[in-house]
Scaffold this motif. Structure first.
Motif, PDB file in Angstrom:
ATOM      1  N   GLY A 180      -3.695   7.235  -2.928  1.00 53.55           N
ATOM      2  CA  GLY A 180      -3.112   6.970  -1.615  1.00 53.55           C
ATOM      3  C   GLY A 180      -3.074   5.497  -1.284  1.00 53.55           C
ATOM      4  N   THR A 181      -2.890   5.189  -0.007  1.00 51.64           N
ATOM      5  CA  THR A 181      -2.721   3.823   0.467  1.00 51.64           C
ATOM      6  C   THR A 181      -3.794   3.490   1.495  1.00 51.64           C
ATOM      7  OG1 THR A 181      -0.337   3.972   0.118  1.00 51.64           O
ATOM      8  CG2 THR A 181      -1.107   2.229   1.576  1.00 51.64           C
ATOM      9  N   ILE A 182      -4.339   2.276   1.381  1.00 56.05           N
ATOM     10  CA  ILE A 182      -5.337   1.784   2.331  1.00 56.05           C
ATOM     11  C   ILE A 182      -4.794   0.506   2.944  1.00 56.05           C
ATOM     12  CG2 ILE A 182      -7.661   0.851   2.621  1.00 56.05           C
ATOM     13  CD1 ILE A 182      -8.500   2.586   0.222  1.00 56.05           C
ATOM     14  N   VAL A 183      -4.754   0.464   4.269  1.00 55.70           N
ATOM     15  CA  VAL A 183      -4.356  -0.733   4.994  1.00 55.70           C
ATOM     16  C   VAL A 183      -5.603  -1.282   5.674  1.00 55.70           C
ATOM     17  CG1 VAL A 183      -2.898  -1.686   6.813  1.00 55.70           C
ATOM     18  CG2 VAL A 183      -2.045   0.187   5.393  1.00 55.70           C
ATOM     19  N   SER A 184      -5.926  -2.550   5.382  1.00 50.56           N
ATOM     20  CA  SER A 184      -7.129  -3.167   5.940  1.00 50.56           C
ATOM     21  C   SER A 184      -6.764  -4.384   6.765  1.00 50.56           C
ATOM     22  CB  SER A 184      -8.066  -3.620   4.812  1.00 50.56           C
ATOM     23  OG  SER A 184      -8.446  -2.544   4.019  1.00 50.56           O
ATOM     24  N   ILE A 185      -7.489  -4.569   7.849  1.00 51.76           N
ATOM     25  CA  ILE A 185      -7.362  -5.760   8.674  1.00 51.76           C
ATOM     26  C   ILE A 185      -8.745  -6.388   8.739  1.00 51.76           C
ATOM     27  CG2 ILE A 185      -6.853  -6.653  10.964  1.00 51.76           C
ATOM     28  CD1 ILE A 185      -4.919  -4.322  11.325  1.00 51.76           C
ATOM     29  N   GLN A 186      -8.841  -7.658   8.297  1.00 50.23           N
ATOM     30  CA  GLN A 186     -10.118  -8.361   8.307  1.00 50.23           C
ATOM     31  C   GLN A 186     -10.089  -9.414   9.402  1.00 50.23           C
ATOM     32  OE1 GLN A 186     -10.528  -9.723   4.250  1.00 50.23           O
ATOM     33  NE2 GLN A 186     -11.760  -7.935   3.766  1.00 50.23           N
ATOM     34  N   LEU A 208      10.700  -2.450  11.547  1.00 48.12           N
ATOM     35  CA  LEU A 208      10.117  -3.610  12.221  1.00 48.12           C
ATOM     36  C   LEU A 208       8.616  -3.489  12.451  1.00 48.12           C
ATOM     37  CD1 LEU A 208      12.866  -4.451  14.861  1.00 48.12           C
ATOM     38  CD2 LEU A 208      12.322  -5.658  12.751  1.00 48.12           C
ATOM     39  N   GLY A 209       8.053  -2.314  12.283  1.00 50.76           N
ATOM     40  CA  GLY A 209       6.638  -2.083  12.589  1.00 50.76           C
ATOM     41  C   GLY A 209       5.688  -3.008  11.854  1.00 50.76           C
ATOM     42  N   LEU A 210       5.718  -3.002  10.536  1.00 50.82           N
ATOM     43  CA  LEU A 210       4.804  -3.850   9.774  1.00 50.82           C
ATOM     44  C   LEU A 210       5.203  -5.314   9.823  1.00 50.82           C
ATOM     45  CD1 LEU A 210       3.833  -1.717   6.669  1.00 50.82           C
ATOM     46  CD2 LEU A 210       2.358  -2.522   8.489  1.00 50.82           C
ATOM     47  N   ALA A 211       6.485  -5.611   9.976  1.00 50.03           N
ATOM     48  CA  ALA A 211       6.922  -6.999  10.095  1.00 50.03           C
ATOM     49  C   ALA A 211       6.343  -7.635  11.358  1.00 50.03           C
ATOM     50  CB  ALA A 211       8.447  -7.077  10.105  1.00 50.03           C
ATOM     51  N   ILE A 212       6.391  -6.911  12.471  1.00 49.59           N
ATOM     52  CA  ILE A 212       5.825  -7.410  13.726  1.00 49.59           C
ATOM     53  C   ILE A 212       4.307  -7.487  13.636  1.00 49.59           C
ATOM     54  CG2 ILE A 212       5.479  -6.857  16.175  1.00 49.59           C
ATOM     55  CD1 ILE A 212       8.374  -5.718  16.119  1.00 49.59           C
ATOM     56  N   THR A 213       3.700  -6.457  13.052  1.00 52.77           N
ATOM     57  CA  THR A 213       2.243  -6.442  12.884  1.00 52.77           C
ATOM     58  C   THR A 213       1.783  -7.637  12.071  1.00 52.77           C
ATOM     59  OG1 THR A 213       2.201  -4.034  13.016  1.00 52.77           O
ATOM     60  CG2 THR A 213       0.297  -5.111  11.994  1.00 52.77           C
ATOM     61  N   HIS A 251      -3.165 -14.861  14.577  1.00 53.91           N
ATOM     62  CA  HIS A 251      -4.557 -14.838  15.007  1.00 53.91           C
ATOM     63  C   HIS A 251      -5.531 -15.064  13.855  1.00 53.91           C
ATOM     64  CE1 HIS A 251      -2.534 -13.051  18.439  1.00 53.91           C
ATOM     65  NE2 HIS A 251      -3.602 -13.397  19.137  1.00 53.91           N
ATOM     66  N   ASN A 252      -5.041 -15.614  12.755  1.00 55.27           N
ATOM     67  CA  ASN A 252      -5.880 -15.901  11.572  1.00 55.27           C
ATOM     68  C   ASN A 252      -6.622 -14.673  11.074  1.00 55.27           C
ATOM     69  OD1 ASN A 252      -5.132 -18.638  11.535  1.00 55.27           O
ATOM     70  ND2 ASN A 252      -6.651 -19.083  13.103  1.00 55.27           N
ATOM     71  N   VAL A 253      -5.934 -13.557  11.078  1.00 52.96           N
ATOM     72  CA  VAL A 253      -6.490 -12.293  10.603  1.00 52.96           C
ATOM     73  C   VAL A 253      -5.782 -11.941   9.299  1.00 52.96           C
ATOM     74  CG1 VAL A 253      -6.774  -9.844  11.168  1.00 52.96           C
ATOM     75  CG2 VAL A 253      -6.969 -11.555  12.954  1.00 52.96           C
ATOM     76  N   GLU A 254      -6.495 -11.291   8.408  1.00 52.24           N
ATOM     77  CA  GLU A 254      -5.915 -10.936   7.119  1.00 52.24           C
ATOM     78  C   GLU A 254      -5.537  -9.461   7.089  1.00 52.24           C
ATOM     79  OE1 GLU A 254      -7.248 -10.711   2.458  1.00 52.24           O
ATOM     80  OE2 GLU A 254      -8.173 -12.228   3.736  1.00 52.24           O
ATOM     81  N   LEU A 255      -4.308  -9.176   6.683  1.00 53.24           N
ATOM     82  CA  LEU A 255      -3.805  -7.817   6.526  1.00 53.24           C
ATOM     83  C   LEU A 255      -3.587  -7.581   5.042  1.00 53.24           C
ATOM     84  CD1 LEU A 255      -2.445  -5.225   7.864  1.00 53.24           C
ATOM     85  CD2 LEU A 255      -0.306  -6.450   7.553  1.00 53.24           C
ATOM     86  N   SER A 256      -4.187  -6.531   4.500  1.00 49.69           N
ATOM     87  CA  SER A 256      -3.978  -6.222   3.087  1.00 49.69           C
ATOM     88  C   SER A 256      -3.634  -4.743   2.936  1.00 49.69           C
ATOM     89  CB  SER A 256      -5.208  -6.580   2.255  1.00 49.69           C
ATOM     90  OG  SER A 256      -6.317  -5.830   2.669  1.00 49.69           O
ATOM     91  N   ILE A 257      -2.776  -4.474   1.970  1.00 54.49           N
ATOM     92  CA  ILE A 257      -2.330  -3.114   1.683  1.00 54.49           C
ATOM     93  C   ILE A 257      -2.560  -2.844   0.209  1.00 54.49           C
ATOM     94  CG2 ILE A 257      -0.383  -1.524   1.702  1.00 54.49           C
ATOM     95  CD1 ILE A 257       0.851  -3.322   3.919  1.00 54.49           C
ATOM     96  N   CYS A 258      -3.380  -1.853  -0.069  1.00 53.75           N
ATOM     97  CA  CYS A 258      -3.666  -1.442  -1.451  1.00 53.75           C
ATOM     98  C   CYS A 258      -3.174  -0.010  -1.607  1.00 53.75           C
ATOM     99  CB  CYS A 258      -5.154  -1.515  -1.747  1.00 53.75           C
ATOM    100  SG  CYS A 258      -5.841  -3.162  -1.589  1.00 53.75           S
ATOM    101  N   SER A 259      -2.440   0.234  -2.672  1.00 55.71           N
ATOM    102  CA  SER A 259      -1.866   1.562  -2.845  1.00 55.71           C
ATOM    103  C   SER A 259      -1.952   2.001  -4.290  1.00 55.71           C
ATOM    104  CB  SER A 259      -0.409   1.556  -2.390  1.00 55.71           C
ATOM    105  OG  SER A 259       0.133   2.849  -2.479  1.00 55.71           O
ATOM    106  N   ASP A 260      -2.240   3.264  -4.465  1.00 55.07           N
ATOM    107  CA  ASP A 260      -2.282   3.888  -5.774  1.00 55.07           C
ATOM    108  C   ASP A 260      -1.616   5.251  -5.638  1.00 55.07           C
ATOM    109  OD1 ASP A 260      -3.769   5.840  -7.786  1.00 55.07           O
ATOM    110  OD2 ASP A 260      -3.958   3.806  -8.581  1.00 55.07           O
ATOM    111  N   LEU A 261      -0.758   5.595  -6.573  1.00 51.19           N
ATOM    112  CA  LEU A 261      -0.025   6.859  -6.476  1.00 51.19           C
ATOM    113  C   LEU A 261      -0.949   8.081  -6.476  1.00 51.19           C
ATOM    114  CD1 LEU A 261       3.068   6.139  -8.751  1.00 51.19           C
ATOM    115  CD2 LEU A 261       2.983   6.267  -6.269  1.00 51.19           C
ATOM    116  N   LEU A 262      -2.103   7.970  -7.120  1.00 52.83           N
ATOM    117  CA  LEU A 262      -3.020   9.119  -7.192  1.00 52.83           C
ATOM    118  C   LEU A 262      -3.971   9.216  -6.001  1.00 52.83           C
ATOM    119  CD1 LEU A 262      -3.919   8.987 -10.989  1.00 52.83           C
ATOM    120  CD2 LEU A 262      -2.275  10.482  -9.840  1.00 52.83           C
TER     121      LEU A 262
END
Length: 63
Positions: free
Chosen positions: A48-54, A23-28, A35-46
């Motif tokens: 790692g993963t970057i989670v951004s909130i704009q 439920l963590g990311l679903a609630i987030t 709040h009209n904020v953008e959440l993006s998740i970019c991931s690459d196996l080599l």
């Protein structure tokens, strides 16, 4: 993170942990969207993963 996980990350009750609730990311995502904020998740196996909130830029208002 495998690509098949990325599309399911914000779905309620999806978890990769054996005891995870999922439920963590679903609630987030719901809070972020409200709040009209953008959440993006970019991931690459080599690399790692970057989670951004704009956050939107709001003009300063003096009181």
């Amino acid at each position: 993170m495998p690509s098949e996980f990325r599309s399911k990350l914000s779905q309620p009750f999806f978890s990769t942990k054996p005891c995870g609730i999922g439920l963590g990311l679903a609630i987030t995502k719901r809070i972020v969207n409200a709040h009209n904020v953008e959440l993006s998740i970019c991931s690459d196996l080599l690399t790692g993963t970057i989670v951004s909130i704009q956050l939107p830029v709001v003009p300063f208002q003096s009181f």
